[in-house]
Design an enzyme around this catalytic site. Sequence first.
Site, PDB file in Angstrom:
ATOM      1  N   HIS A  86       0.763  -1.375  -0.081  1.00  0.00           N
ATOM      2  CA  HIS A  86       0.016   0.103   0.063  1.00  0.00           C
ATOM      3  C   HIS A  86       0.979   0.758   0.023  1.00  0.00           C
ATOM      4  O   HIS A  86       2.162   1.640   0.386  1.00  0.00           O
ATOM      5  CB  HIS A  86      -1.016   0.141   1.301  1.00  0.00           C
ATOM      6  CG  HIS A  86       0.112   0.150   2.617  1.00  0.00           C
ATOM      7  ND1 HIS A  86       0.165   1.376   2.830  1.00  0.00           N
ATOM      8  CD2 HIS A  86       0.041  -0.493   3.683  1.00  0.00           C
ATOM      9  CE1 HIS A  86       0.449   1.531   3.782  1.00  0.00           C
ATOM     10  NE2 HIS A  86       0.553   0.754   4.075  1.00  0.00           N
ATOM     11  N   CYS A  87       0.373   2.285  -0.411  1.00  0.00           N
ATOM     12  CA  CYS A  87       1.323   3.623  -0.171  1.00  0.00           C
ATOM     13  C   CYS A  87       0.183   4.722   0.658  1.00  0.00           C
ATOM     14  O   CYS A  87      -0.555   4.176   1.767  1.00  0.00           O
ATOM     15  CB  CYS A  87       1.531   4.000  -1.988  1.00  0.00           C
ATOM     16  SG  CYS A  87      -0.234   4.371  -2.869  1.00  0.00           S
ATOM     17  N   ALA A  88       0.039   5.825   0.454  1.00  0.00           N
ATOM     18  CA  ALA A  88      -0.525   6.668   0.722  1.00  0.00           C
ATOM     19  C   ALA A  88      -2.141   7.105   0.822  1.00  0.00           C
ATOM     20  O   ALA A  88      -2.436   7.513   2.139  1.00  0.00           O
ATOM     21  CB  ALA A  88      -0.332   8.107   0.966  1.00  0.00           C
TER      22      ALA A  88
END
Length: 660
Positions: free
Chosen positions: A26-28
């Site tokens: 995942h990222c932000a």
Amino acid sequence: MTKYQADAEKLLKEIGGKENIAAVSHCATRMRFVLNDPAIANEEAIEDIPSVKGMFTNAGQFQVIIGNDVATFYNDFVSVSGVEGVSKEQSKAYAKQNLNPIQRAVAVLAEIFTPLIPAIIVGGLILGFRNVLEGIQFDSLGGTIVEHSQFWSGVNAFLWLPGEAIFHFLPVGITWSIAKKMGTTQILGIVLGITLVSPQLLNAYGVASTAAADIPFWDFGFAQVDMIGYQAQVIPAMLAGFMLAYLEIFFRKIIPQSISMIFVPLFSLVPTVLAAHVVLGPIGWTIGSWISTVVNAGLTSSISWLFSAVFGFLYAPLVITGLHHMTNAIDMQLIADFGSTNLWPMIALSNIAQGSAVLAIIFLHRGNEKEEQISIPAMISCYLGVTEPAMFGINLKYVYPFVAAMIGSGLAGMFATLMSVRANAIGVGGLPGILAIQAESWVPFIIAMIIAIFIPFGLTVIFRRQGILNKIDPVSPATGAIGAQFETANGTTAVPEKTQFEAATPALKTEKFFAVATGELKEITQVDDPVFSQKMMGDGYAVVPTNDKVFSPVSGTITNIFETKHAIGILSKEGIEVLVHMGLDTVELKGAPFTVHVQEGELVTPSSLIAEMAVEQVEQAGKKTDILVVLTNAEKIDSFSLDKTGLVRPEEQVGQAEVR
């Protein structure tokens, strides 16, 4: 039960179960999946999950948009699935398993040309402006502008300097970009590019007019090598760039680290320069000439109408697949070989056609303020040469405007080709694309633009009202307007009107938003990331900073600080969830350029310094420095507007939101 357990279990089921997940990270803002079989994922069911704000597939990754609480969602997903995550880079590596060889080649081509696009656009504008100064005859002046004015003659001569630097020395940019993409020494890529365009060599543009006996050469005694430059040549530079990168990677592995600083560059660069002038350059030049000759022949032959109609019709689908990046190389080769390109005018017309289809949707859905927040900026973006927001945000959603634009693009491209319209440069698309068109072709190109405006607009209206390729956009029989429809007793549908018994609309509250940094303010639709530019995460804005300091955009409470420090969540006083996202794709930097000055639970105001972002370090990593402010709980927001443009400073109000 944890906060997102139910939604995580639903996502796991609809994505095909644990056995269908090759990797997850995942990222932000989003979950990034690499699926063993993407076809198994039930996208309609995933869209119905309350926590999911949208989804798309990119470069082999199935990305599910969650929002700034994605870290919590991710932890719950790992808990229910038992699937351990990987880094974003590892996820990209796994994603390659979903790409066929052609897709991989296109992805590589895109990564090479994407960093060069800003320079190509600037070069196109410069050559387009010079085209106006020296190529158009004005009756009122009795000639061209440069013939009438010494000042503009000087400007025209001066502008050749950056124009030549961008296009003639393009091989330097290509070899640098390849070194950057391959993770090798970038200065060696630059040096290699310079050896391809050195002033000591015979300029590539002068080869055809130079007798064979007059071409300079290096004499090695047993062999002679022609001293020919490769100005504006794409394929020779690409072949040389990849050879340099792979040699450096090879020698890094076998040469001891204690002497690698000396011998890795030596053994990588010198053989590549020799090979570039003896083998790779001539082969690349020949391949490039074949490609440009075939394309030019197709667009100037007796069946040019068919060739251009097919290309104009299919260019927009090429953009979706990413294959359109190949046209940059072909366009540059056409300009190198023929001095102009007959391909770029059709690309500019395709931009206009997609924008005109969105304009028709704006007309058909007038009054739909929520959609207009996406459609109006997307239309403007198309008319300025960037089509992705319009295609992904509007046209592909309804399908019929996308097809209408394809038809209009094909007809406009066919007309332009039949009228022998050619461009002197590339990079400037949409309506400003006329600046790149040869002066003698302006009138037929204007007619082609009119075709690209009216045909897609008219077909979009007809397709919708006749139900052609239209499955999700209902038409009211009485008004022709889109609206909520309800089943009546006799089985027909009707659009209900408001009655006196409807609950009164609650009073709205206003939340002020401030500049998050010193720099250039821009709308979120201008951000180079489809998740943000298409407002999948929510409305907002961005600032391109001129220094490292990042301030709070609102008064509120810090709710979340991401582990990689590149994003901070804030809950405003009026209950808006605000995401401050520093840079694009900066999650890959693992917090290195960021210093956070606040803690979760801390109260902040627009004068609070919440973080610092080392702008120079982010740029050196090849990332965009845009600092985004995104309003992620759209259900609470009635409207959002920006009040400022241009340069802004912290504590300066730039917009406001009406909160339910």
